[in-house]
Design an enzyme around this catalytic site. Structure first.
Site, PDB file in Angstrom:
ATOM      1  CD  GLN A  64       0.739   0.082  10.026  1.00 32.39           C
ATOM      2  OE1 GLN A  64       1.921  -0.208  10.155  1.00 32.39           O
ATOM      3  NE2 GLN A  64      -0.225  -0.820  10.096  1.00 32.39           N
ATOM      4  CG  ASN A  90      -1.239  -3.317   6.045  1.00 30.18           C
ATOM      5  OD1 ASN A  90      -0.725  -3.255   7.158  1.00 30.18           O
ATOM      6  ND2 ASN A  90      -1.332  -4.455   5.372  1.00 30.18           N
ATOM      7  CB  SER A  96      -0.678  -8.261  -0.110  1.00 28.19           C
ATOM      8  OG  SER A  96      -1.203  -9.136   0.878  1.00 28.19           O
ATOM      9  CE  LYS A 145      -4.120  -2.131   1.849  1.00 21.66           C
ATOM     10  NZ  LYS A 145      -5.479  -1.691   1.682  1.00 21.66           N
ATOM     11  CG  ASP A 160     -16.729  -8.431  -0.885  1.00 18.02           C
ATOM     12  OD1 ASP A 160     -16.033  -9.105  -0.103  1.00 18.02           O
ATOM     13  OD2 ASP A 160     -16.319  -7.391  -1.411  1.00 18.02           O
TER      14      ASP A 160
END
Length: 314
Positions: A80, A77, A300, A50, A207
């Site tokens: 941060q 995340n 990730s 991210k 979803d």
């Protein structure tokens, strides 16, 4: 979003990110009967992919917008990432976090000079607190996953992977809010060679799987999964990209996530969070499809609560 935008984005954020390593494991290859290449974003600054999207989003702001700062609401995340990216660029970051967020994550935000505001653990409360900051400070809202500049930034991890291994047949990534999956799918489309993108998702928060089936963004009634980073839902900016460029989304069970996570820890000798392990678990579910194929996997992140490991001894 096109090929040139991805290239420009990568050049823009290079000074502020790590070009993370790619690891392999012969034992995991044997188990999956394929050749796996793990792009280790757990080694990224602040411990997750991210950072890429957060840095790009801030860099694309006007001088006046930077002067007034940025704001987001996040329990993990991205809180941060935006704090660290803003600190690196000399911009104020206002972070709204639910009171239920882990204290270690709140401390990390403060450590990166994020200006923390806590609220009740509901989406309505988060959005209301964010809007108050926008009204008072004039800060620019940056969504953790449903933002075009964030999506482009997240796609650069896969760009780096394909530069090293241009002949991959598939790239797997976890899917929560959809920013990483959408960015990866764009990178595969523009830089891959007959390569396909597949998402991995827990059954408990499926979803995205249901959204691809129904053609509209679905929600979850429960979020009972160990993969805490995947409890969010798709947005109107990333969903169309996922619809167009993602081959399929594979659902995995909780015990399959734990098994994959343990394998990564034991065989790659790295710390990854449960959400990251979902991608490898999805690969094992598609074993017949992947036989003798070259498969990229985006690890990730590695921001895991060590006191809550699912495979600690009793």
């Amino acid at each position: 979003m096109d090929k040139q935008q991805l290239k420009d984005c990568h050049q823009r954020i290079k000074p502020f990110i790590h070009d993370t390593p790619v690891l392999t494991s012969r034992l995991i290859d044997k188990i999956g009967n394929a050749n796996f290449y793990f792009k280790c974003e757990n080694f990224q600054r602040m411990g997750a992919f991210k950072m890429r999207g957060a840095a790009n989003a801030i860099l694309q702001l006007t001088p006046d917008q930077k002067k007034n700062g940025v704001v987001t609401h996040s329990s993990g995340n991205f809180a941060q990432a935006l704090s660290l990216a803003a600190q690196s660029l000399g911009v104020k970051a206002y972070i709204v976090m639910p009171s239920s967020a882990p204290e270690v994550k709140k401390e990390a935000v403060r450590g990166y000079s994020g200006i923390l505001s806590e609220c009740e653990p509901t989406l309505t409360a988060r959005e209301q607190a964010t809007q108050e900051i926008i009204n008072k400070q004039g800060a620019t809202f940056i969504h953790p996953s449903n933002n075009e500049q964030v999506i482009l930034g997240q796609g650069t991890a896969c760009m780096e992977l394909l530069k090293l291994y241009p002949d991959l047949d598939y790239v797997f990534t976890p899917v929560g809010g959809g920013g990483l999956l959408a960015g990866t799918a764009l990178a595969v489309h523009y830089f891959g060679k007959n390569c396909k993108t597949i998402g991995g998702e827990p059954f408990e928060v499926d979803d995205a799987f249901r959204s691809l089936k129904s053609g509209k963004i679905e929600t979850n009634t429960t979020t009972n999964t160990i993969a805490d980073g995947l409890k969010t839902q798709l947005g109107d900016r990333n969903f169309p990209i996922i619809q167009e460029y993602v081959e399929e989304i594979v659902r995995v069970k909780e015990q399959e996530i734990v098994h994959a996570m343990r394998l990564i820890w034991e065989r790659l000798k790295i710390v990854c969070e449960p959400s990251s392990a979902v991608a490898l678990a999805a690969c094992f579910k598609k074993k017949e499809l992947l036989t003798h194929k070259k498969v990229g996997i985006i690890i990730s992140g590695g921001n895991v609560d060590l006191s809550k490991l699912p495979f600690r001894p009793a």
